[in-house]
Design a protein around this motif. Structure first.
Motif, PDB file in Angstrom:
ATOM      1  N   GLN A  30       0.839  -1.199   0.000  1.00 46.96           N
ATOM      2  CA  GLN A  30       0.000   0.000   0.000  1.00 46.96           C
ATOM      3  C   GLN A  30       0.873   1.249   0.000  1.00 46.96           C
ATOM      4  N   TYR A  31       0.336   2.264  -0.736  1.00 47.44           N
ATOM      5  CA  TYR A  31       1.045   3.540  -0.792  1.00 47.44           C
ATOM      6  C   TYR A  31       0.007   4.635  -0.992  1.00 47.44           C
ATOM      7  N   ASP A  32       0.198   5.725  -0.261  1.00 42.31           N
ATOM      8  CA  ASP A  32      -0.738   6.856  -0.313  1.00 42.31           C
ATOM      9  C   ASP A  32      -0.201   7.914  -1.273  1.00 42.31           C
ATOM     10  N   LEU A  33      -1.039   8.252  -2.260  1.00 44.30           N
ATOM     11  CA  LEU A  33      -0.692   9.267  -3.264  1.00 44.30           C
ATOM     12  C   LEU A  33      -1.470  10.529  -2.998  1.00 44.30           C
ATOM     13  N   ASN A  34      -0.759  11.663  -3.109  1.00 48.71           N
ATOM     14  CA  ASN A  34      -1.413  12.956  -2.967  1.00 48.71           C
ATOM     15  C   ASN A  34      -2.062  13.296  -4.304  1.00 48.71           C
ATOM     16  N   GLU A  35      -3.331  13.607  -4.252  1.00 47.77           N
ATOM     17  CA  GLU A  35      -4.100  13.823  -5.485  1.00 47.77           C
ATOM     18  C   GLU A  35      -3.656  15.062  -6.232  1.00 47.77           C
ATOM     19  N   HIS A  36      -3.062  16.028  -5.551  1.00 53.75           N
ATOM     20  CA  HIS A  36      -2.758  17.310  -6.177  1.00 53.75           C
ATOM     21  C   HIS A  36      -1.267  17.505  -6.424  1.00 53.75           C
ATOM     22  N   LEU A  37      -0.441  16.538  -6.095  1.00 56.80           N
ATOM     23  CA  LEU A  37       0.977  16.625  -6.377  1.00 56.80           C
ATOM     24  C   LEU A  37       1.312  15.927  -7.690  1.00 56.80           C
ATOM     25  N   LEU A  38       2.349  16.448  -8.366  1.00 56.48           N
ATOM     26  CA  LEU A  38       2.780  15.812  -9.605  1.00 56.48           C
ATOM     27  C   LEU A  38       3.292  14.411  -9.300  1.00 56.48           C
ATOM     28  N   LEU A  39       3.004  13.495 -10.205  1.00 56.66           N
ATOM     29  CA  LEU A  39       3.375  12.096  -9.973  1.00 56.66           C
ATOM     30  C   LEU A  39       4.885  11.886 -10.039  1.00 56.66           C
ATOM     31  N   LEU A  63      -1.762   1.704 -14.780  1.00 54.00           N
ATOM     32  CA  LEU A  63      -2.937   1.245 -14.042  1.00 54.00           C
ATOM     33  C   LEU A  63      -3.213  -0.199 -14.415  1.00 54.00           C
ATOM     34  N   ALA A  64      -3.233  -1.096 -13.464  1.00 56.03           N
ATOM     35  CA  ALA A  64      -3.343  -2.527 -13.730  1.00 56.03           C
ATOM     36  C   ALA A  64      -4.706  -2.905 -14.277  1.00 56.03           C
ATOM     37  N   SER A  65      -5.759  -2.173 -13.952  1.00 53.88           N
ATOM     38  CA  SER A  65      -7.122  -2.565 -14.340  1.00 53.88           C
ATOM     39  C   SER A  65      -7.351  -2.462 -15.847  1.00 53.88           C
ATOM     40  N   ASN A  66      -6.855  -1.414 -16.469  1.00 48.64           N
ATOM     41  CA  ASN A  66      -7.088  -1.226 -17.908  1.00 48.64           C
ATOM     42  C   ASN A  66      -5.808  -1.031 -18.716  1.00 48.64           C
ATOM     43  N   GLY A  67      -4.641  -0.991 -18.078  1.00 47.79           N
ATOM     44  CA  GLY A  67      -3.376  -0.871 -18.783  1.00 47.79           C
ATOM     45  C   GLY A  67      -3.001   0.523 -19.192  1.00 47.79           C
ATOM     46  N   ASN A  68      -3.761   1.529 -18.793  1.00 54.71           N
ATOM     47  CA  ASN A  68      -3.428   2.914 -19.154  1.00 54.71           C
ATOM     48  C   ASN A  68      -2.222   3.396 -18.352  1.00 54.71           C
ATOM     49  N   TYR A  69      -1.393   4.193 -19.037  1.00 47.49           N
ATOM     50  CA  TYR A  69      -0.218   4.776 -18.398  1.00 47.49           C
ATOM     51  C   TYR A  69      -0.588   6.145 -17.823  1.00 47.49           C
ATOM     52  N   LEU A  70      -0.043   6.445 -16.652  1.00 45.38           N
ATOM     53  CA  LEU A  70      -0.297   7.723 -16.002  1.00 45.38           C
ATOM     54  C   LEU A  70       0.711   8.749 -16.507  1.00 45.38           C
ATOM     55  N   ASP A  71       0.258   9.980 -16.631  1.00 46.47           N
ATOM     56  CA  ASP A  71       1.128  11.075 -17.044  1.00 46.47           C
ATOM     57  C   ASP A  71       1.880  11.568 -15.812  1.00 46.47           C
ATOM     58  N   LEU A  72       3.210  11.336 -15.814  1.00 51.49           N
ATOM     59  CA  LEU A  72       4.010  11.710 -14.651  1.00 51.49           C
ATOM     60  C   LEU A  72       4.162  13.208 -14.514  1.00 51.49           C
ATOM     61  N   ASP A  73       3.915  13.959 -15.543  1.00 55.68           N
ATOM     62  CA  ASP A  73       4.052  15.418 -15.490  1.00 55.68           C
ATOM     63  C   ASP A  73       2.766  16.088 -15.021  1.00 55.68           C
ATOM     64  N   SER A  74       1.772  15.294 -14.621  1.00 61.24           N
ATOM     65  CA  SER A  74       0.497  15.829 -14.144  1.00 61.24           C
ATOM     66  C   SER A  74       0.131  15.141 -12.829  1.00 61.24           C
ATOM     67  N   SER A  75      -0.771  15.752 -12.106  1.00 65.89           N
ATOM     68  CA  SER A  75      -1.284  15.158 -10.870  1.00 65.89           C
ATOM     69  C   SER A  75      -2.484  14.273 -11.187  1.00 65.89           C
ATOM     70  N   LEU A  76      -2.939  13.508 -10.219  1.00 64.86           N
ATOM     71  CA  LEU A  76      -4.118  12.652 -10.426  1.00 64.86           C
ATOM     72  C   LEU A  76      -5.364  13.498 -10.674  1.00 64.86           C
ATOM     73  N   ALA A  77      -5.482  14.620 -10.021  1.00 62.77           N
ATOM     74  CA  ALA A  77      -6.655  15.470 -10.197  1.00 62.77           C
ATOM     75  C   ALA A  77      -6.694  16.060 -11.603  1.00 62.77           C
ATOM     76  N   GLU A  78      -5.537  16.387 -12.172  1.00 67.48           N
ATOM     77  CA  GLU A  78      -5.499  16.982 -13.512  1.00 67.48           C
ATOM     78  C   GLU A  78      -5.859  15.983 -14.608  1.00 67.48           C
ATOM     79  N   GLN A  79      -5.691  14.733 -14.354  1.00 70.56           N
ATOM     80  CA  GLN A  79      -6.040  13.707 -15.346  1.00 70.56           C
ATOM     81  C   GLN A  79      -7.187  12.824 -14.861  1.00 70.56           C
ATOM     82  N   ARG A  80      -8.077  13.446 -14.085  1.00 66.65           N
ATOM     83  CA  ARG A  80      -9.223  12.717 -13.528  1.00 66.65           C
ATOM     84  C   ARG A  80     -10.112  12.166 -14.638  1.00 66.65           C
TER      85      ARG A  80
END
Length: 520
Positions: A30-39, A63-80
């Protein structure tokens, strides 16, 4: 929510060809990610937690569920909007799984380097694994196309044997299943040229796979047919042969083709012709095929009892398309295509297929010229011409059937109506009728001679006398016919009386002279 609790794993894929596809550890951490910080500011903590044997600067999050890659230059909220599934799992109380792995660009670079620098069994294993790599990670396909992976396929395939080429074609087929992969092939005409070149391979499996991929390419969109024609012209132009020669060689079975290859070849030709936008392009392709003996190939296959029904159907489609474009048949769907082609401006508005043009030329070459009559102010009228040639008659003065009717110009007055013109009997028909009459006379004479016991030698003597009389009559008729047009009416009326004393050989004369033969 400011923090999202996730489960994380890593995948050792620095070498794509030896990837295990089983992430570690088996039980995610388990790991806690800040939704508003850049990945990219948080990925170092994940890498440290997992103690992954990967280079941090080359890592990415998937993302293991669908295989999509996360944008490391954006936060989770920006790519919601792109991570709907992740937020749906969070709302349901689930903890989404994130996988730490090597970036796509780094993995593609490793693949290309391995293909360029490997040889022998190592290259074979790498090529064999390509299809599975593209199948497992769909995001690898667009990155592979962008990194000029198709050029790598061509270079490696040009130097490899047919087994390696087949592995490359399997991987290429997987790439063409994706939109990004097909668009990459569309924009890379060298790949289409290479596929067409492989249709001339000695390996049936390679030829069949190449034909299948070309069919898929043409069926994808109508604009791909001109691209295939361009590739064919380039390849065969370098070879110094007529375009489409590889396909006609398959149809001619020069390399021992089987029925399946013939069906794929004709299907590809028909797909190309059906998708062409204008009439000139259609005839450019068909004329090349006809010059390479397509007509004889079709006739041979259609008349053979061993030809399968599917192959005959493809030949019928080709023949109907050719006839429909020439306007010889009119069918619903094809007629719409033909009308759409004719709307395109063309310098050759009345162009027809090479086969239709050659057939028309052959017909006109052997068609006999029809008799024509030119009438001018200085030429004699038909009535005067008929008057100039005497009418054949027997000794009693009655006209012989089939001879032209004589009309005197003096018998016509200015107020009388012009008599109808009687066309002159064709020379072949008159010769046939006179030959029948002579045959009848000969058969009767032979029976009469056999019954009366007349000598054949005496009969020949009598026949020679008759022929001399007939030839003198014909010479007189020819001389009188060549007289000038301005014949006096008195001379014209006297022409029939000159021929009354002359004899012409016909059955009636023979029958009348039979009693004379008894004196012999």
């Amino acid at each position: 929510m400011a923090t999202i609790t996730c489960r994380v794993q890593y995948l050792e894929d620095s070498d794509p060809f030896v990837c295990s596809n089983f992430p570690e550890p088996r039980r995610p951490l388990q790991y806690d990610l800040n939704e508003h910080l850049l990945l990219n500011e948080q990925i170092a903590g994940i890498h440290k937690l997992l103690d992954a044997p990967l280079k941090l600067e080359e890592c990415a999050l998937q993302l293991a569920s669908n295989g999509n890659y996360l944008d490391l230059d954006s936060s989770l909220a920006e790519q919601r909007d792109d991570l709907e599934q992740l937020y749906d799992d969070v709302e349901k109380g689930k903890k989404p799984i994130l996988i730490l792995r090597t970036q796509l660009s780094v993995r593609v670079h490793s693949i290309l380097e391995k293909l360029y620098n490997s040889h022998g069994p190592e290259l074979r294993r790498s090529l064999f694994s390509l299809k599975q790599l593209f199948q497992d990670d769909k995001d690898l396909v667009p990155e592979f196309v962008i990194s000029e992976g198709l050029t790598c396929f061509i270079k490696v395939g040009a130097e490899a044997d047919h087994n390696y080429q087949n592995y490359i074609l399997r991987a290429l087929s997987q790439i063409m299943l994706f939109v990004d992969g097909m668009n990459g092939v569309v924009n890379h005409n060298e790949t289409v040229q290479w596929l067409y070149t492989l249709t001339g391979s000695l390996s049936r499996l390679v030829v069949k796979t190449a034909l299948k991929l070309l069919i898929v390419f043409v069926e994808y969109t109508e604009s791909n047919s001109p691209l295939l024609i361009q590739a064919v012209n380039v390849v065969d132009g370098k070879r110094g042969v007529k375009p489409w020669m590889y396909l006609t060689d398959i149809l001619s079975e020069k390399n021992g083709s089987d029925t399946e290859l013939l069906i794929y070849t004709m299907t590809l030709i028909n797909k190309v012709l059906a998708a062409l936008p204008d009439q000139d392009s259609f005839y450019d392709v068909t004329d090349c095929l006809e010059q390479l003996g397509m007509e004889s190939i079709v006739q041979k296959r259609m008349t053979s009892s061993g030809t399968e029904g599917d192959l005959k159907q493809q030949f019928i489609i080709y023949e109907n398309a050719l006839k429909c474009e020439d306007g010889e048949i009119d069918e619903g769907a094809q007629n719409v295509r033909k009308d759409r082609r004719k709307l395109t401006p063309s310098e050759q508005e009345g162009r027809r297929s090479r086969r239709s043009s050659s057939h028309n030329l052959t017909d006109s070459s052997f068609r006999p010229d029809s008799p024509t009559v030119s009438v001018s102010s200085n030429s004699p009228t038909p009535e005067v011409m008929r008057t100039a040639s005497p009418q054949l008659s027997d000794s009693s003065g009655s006209p012989v059937p089939g001879s032209p009717v004589l009309t005197s110009p003096s018998s016509m007055t200015s107020g009388s109506a012009t008599p109808p013109f009687t066309p002159v009997t064709n020379g072949a028909e008159s010769a046939a009728s006179s030959e029948q009459e002579q045959n009848l006379g000969r058969s009767f004479m032979s029976q009469y001679i056999a019954h009366m016991g007349i000598s054949r030698r005496r009969l020949k003597k009598e026949r020679s006398i008759t022929e001399e009389t007939s030839s003198s009559s014909s010479r007189a008729s020819f001389t009188e016919t060549d007289s000038p047009p301005s014949i006096p009416s008195q001379t014209a009326t006297e022409q029939p009386s000159r021929t009354e004393g002359k004899r012409a050989f016909n059955p009636e004369t023979v029958n009348r002279d039979l009693p004379v033969l008894r004196n012999y």
